[in-house]
Design an enzyme around this catalytic site. Structure first.
Site, short mmCIF file in Angstrom:
data_model
loop_
_atom_site.label_atom_id
_atom_site.label_comp_id
_atom_site.label_asym_id
_atom_site.label_seq_id
_atom_site.Cartn_x
_atom_site.Cartn_y
_atom_site.Cartn_z
N GLY A 16 0.85 -1.39 0.00
CA GLY A 16 0.08 -0.12 -0.07
C GLY A 16 0.89 1.06 0.00
O GLY A 16 1.99 1.43 0.70
N ARG A 77 0.75 -4.96 -5.34
CA ARG A 77 0.82 -6.23 -4.43
C ARG A 77 1.19 -7.33 -5.28
O ARG A 77 0.04 -7.76 -5.84
CB ARG A 77 -0.45 -6.28 -3.40
N ASP A 108 4.85 -5.06 5.88
CA ASP A 108 5.29 -6.36 6.10
C ASP A 108 5.23 -7.35 4.90
O ASP A 108 6.56 -7.97 4.75
CB ASP A 108 3.88 -6.81 6.91
N THR A 131 4.24 2.23 5.42
CA THR A 131 2.74 1.72 5.62
C THR A 131 2.04 2.68 6.36
O THR A 131 2.57 3.00 7.69
CB THR A 131 2.56 0.21 5.97
N ASP A 133 -0.31 1.64 8.55
CA ASP A 133 -0.51 0.63 9.51
C ASP A 133 0.07 0.61 10.74
O ASP A 133 -0.31 0.37 11.77
CB ASP A 133 -0.82 -0.88 8.90
N ASP A 135 2.63 -1.15 11.72
CA ASP A 135 2.54 -2.47 12.24
C ASP A 135 3.91 -3.27 11.90
O ASP A 135 3.91 -4.33 11.90
CB ASP A 135 1.55 -3.21 11.73
N ARG A 177 -5.42 -2.66 8.72
CA ARG A 177 -5.54 -4.06 8.49
C ARG A 177 -5.35 -4.61 9.95
O ARG A 177 -6.43 -4.68 10.63
CB ARG A 177 -4.26 -4.50 8.05
O1 F6P Z 1 -1.63 -1.75 4.44
C1 F6P Z 1 -2.18 -0.51 4.24
C2 F6P Z 1 -3.79 -0.60 4.00
O2 F6P Z 1 -4.31 0.65 3.57
C3 F6P Z 1 -4.71 -1.20 5.00
O3 F6P Z 1 -4.72 -0.43 6.38
C4 F6P Z 1 -5.69 -1.79 4.30
O4 F6P Z 1 -6.03 -2.97 5.03
C5 F6P Z 1 -4.96 -2.11 2.89
O5 F6P Z 1 -3.86 -1.50 2.75
C6 F6P Z 1 -5.94 -1.99 1.64
O6 F6P Z 1 -5.22 -2.33 0.67
P1 F6P Z 1 -5.79 -2.33 -0.79
O7 F6P Z 1 -5.33 -0.64 -1.15
O8 F6P Z 1 -4.87 -3.22 -1.39
O9 F6P Z 1 -7.27 -2.29 -0.74
#
Ligand code: F6P
Length: 324
Positions: A16, A77, A108, A131, A133, A135, A177
């Protein structure tokens, strides 16, 4: 690879996007150029590595976009990189382009990818925690977290205005997340009546106790992390079970939290970590993440980084005090 042989560094952003990634790219280019090292950026994270999609990076151009959110290198991703075949192709790309070292900015999943890649690729890798998050083990704050919290606060403040005008119960779902960091920080900052995070099992009991006696004479604000075991909809139906008269609305803040110009803290973090990544490579280190712990630069091996990140005890105490 001896450090004086590093002539060409590859960099990419992965997972992300998060505000501050562009500032880190600028800092990497700036400090590499100061040492006469060439910098190339792989587009779309690991996908660019696999496909050989790279562009030259120049600090004078990156300087203009340090204040912008997102990532100019784009991100993804990758589904192909976890496969050995994908990693072998990435290795060929690095060889074909004479890349001597790699810097990755991501979360991560990015670090898991680097760890797997290090089994077949001997060049040094350095990671930067990026990120929203927050985390990642080995960093007090990840790149983008502070900006995401500020965005969440700004939006929840607005929701609070309307919630108070109607004496409504509002459930606001924030990102993160499996991590409750955005929920705890934004929930505390907006004076939420209840904060629900995946790491705590008690928070929901506090919520039900409180909302049972809620008399609709004020707003009642719940901030729930998207990773919480209940989720906004289930929390809503449980609240209605214990207090059927409530006027309730749900807002999911979603991807708005990922965008926007980085906060001062994230711009500075990007600059510090970008410079530190190049410095660490030139010190001959490999396969470590650069992070700031207690305001000091700290290096954490990838094996440690990918371990589960925990919410620290002080934050649990705050959650208990303000959540009850
Ligand atoms: O890891 C960052 C994040 O924004 C999380 O908080 C969320 O769950 C996820 O990515 C959303 O991912 P995507 O943009 O692939 O929907």
């Amino acid at each position: 690879m001896s450090t004086n042989k590093i002539k060409h560094i590859g960099v990419f952003t992965s997972g992300g996007d998060s505000p501050g990634m562009n500032a880190a790219l600028y800092a990497i280019a700036k400090s590499a150029e100061a040492k006469g090292i060439k910098i190339s950026g792989f587009r779309k994270g690991y996908e660019g590595l696999i496909d050989g999609d790279l562009i030259p990076l120049k600090s004078h151009e990156l300087k203009k976009i340090t204040q912008k959110g997102g990532t100019i290198l784009k991100t993804a991703r990758s589904k192909r990189f976890p496969e050995l075949e994908g990693r072998k192709k990435a290795l060929q790309t690095l060889k074909a382009n004479n890349i001597d070292a790699l810097i990755a900015i991501g979360g991560d999943g990015t670090f898991k990818g680097l760890l797997a890649f290090s089994e077949i690729c001997g060049i040094p890798f350095i990671g930067i925690p990026g990120t929203i998050d927050n985390d990642i083990f080995g960093a007090d704050y990840t790149l983008g977290f502070d900006s995401a919290v500020n965005t969440a606060i700004e939006n929840i403040d607005k929701i609070k205005d309307t919630a108070e005008s109607h004496n409504r119960v509002f459930i606001v779902e924030v990102m993160g997340r499996d991590s409750g960091y955005i929920a705890i920080h934004s929930g505390l900052m907006v004076g939420a009546d209840s904060i629900l995070i995946p790491e705590s099992g008690k928070d929901f009991i506090y919520l039900l106790d409180k909302v049972k006696n809620y008399d609709s004479e004020d707003a009642f604000l719940v901030v729930v992390s998207e990773g919480d075991e209940l989720g906004a909809e289930l929390v809503s139906s449980k609240i209605k079970e214990v207090n059927p008269n409530v006027d309730l609305r749900i807002t999911k803040l979603g991807h708005v939290q990922r965008g926007g110009n980085p906060s001062a803290l994230d711009r500075m973090l990007g600059i510090r970590l970008g410079v530190a990544a190049v410095k660490t490579l030139l010190q001959g280190k490999k396969n470590v993440m650069v992070g700031i712990l207690n305001n000091q630069l700290h290096l954490t091996p990838f094996e440690e980084v990918v371990k589960q990140h925990q919410v620290d005890n002080e934050l649990y105490e705050l959650l208990e005090l303000f959540g009850k």
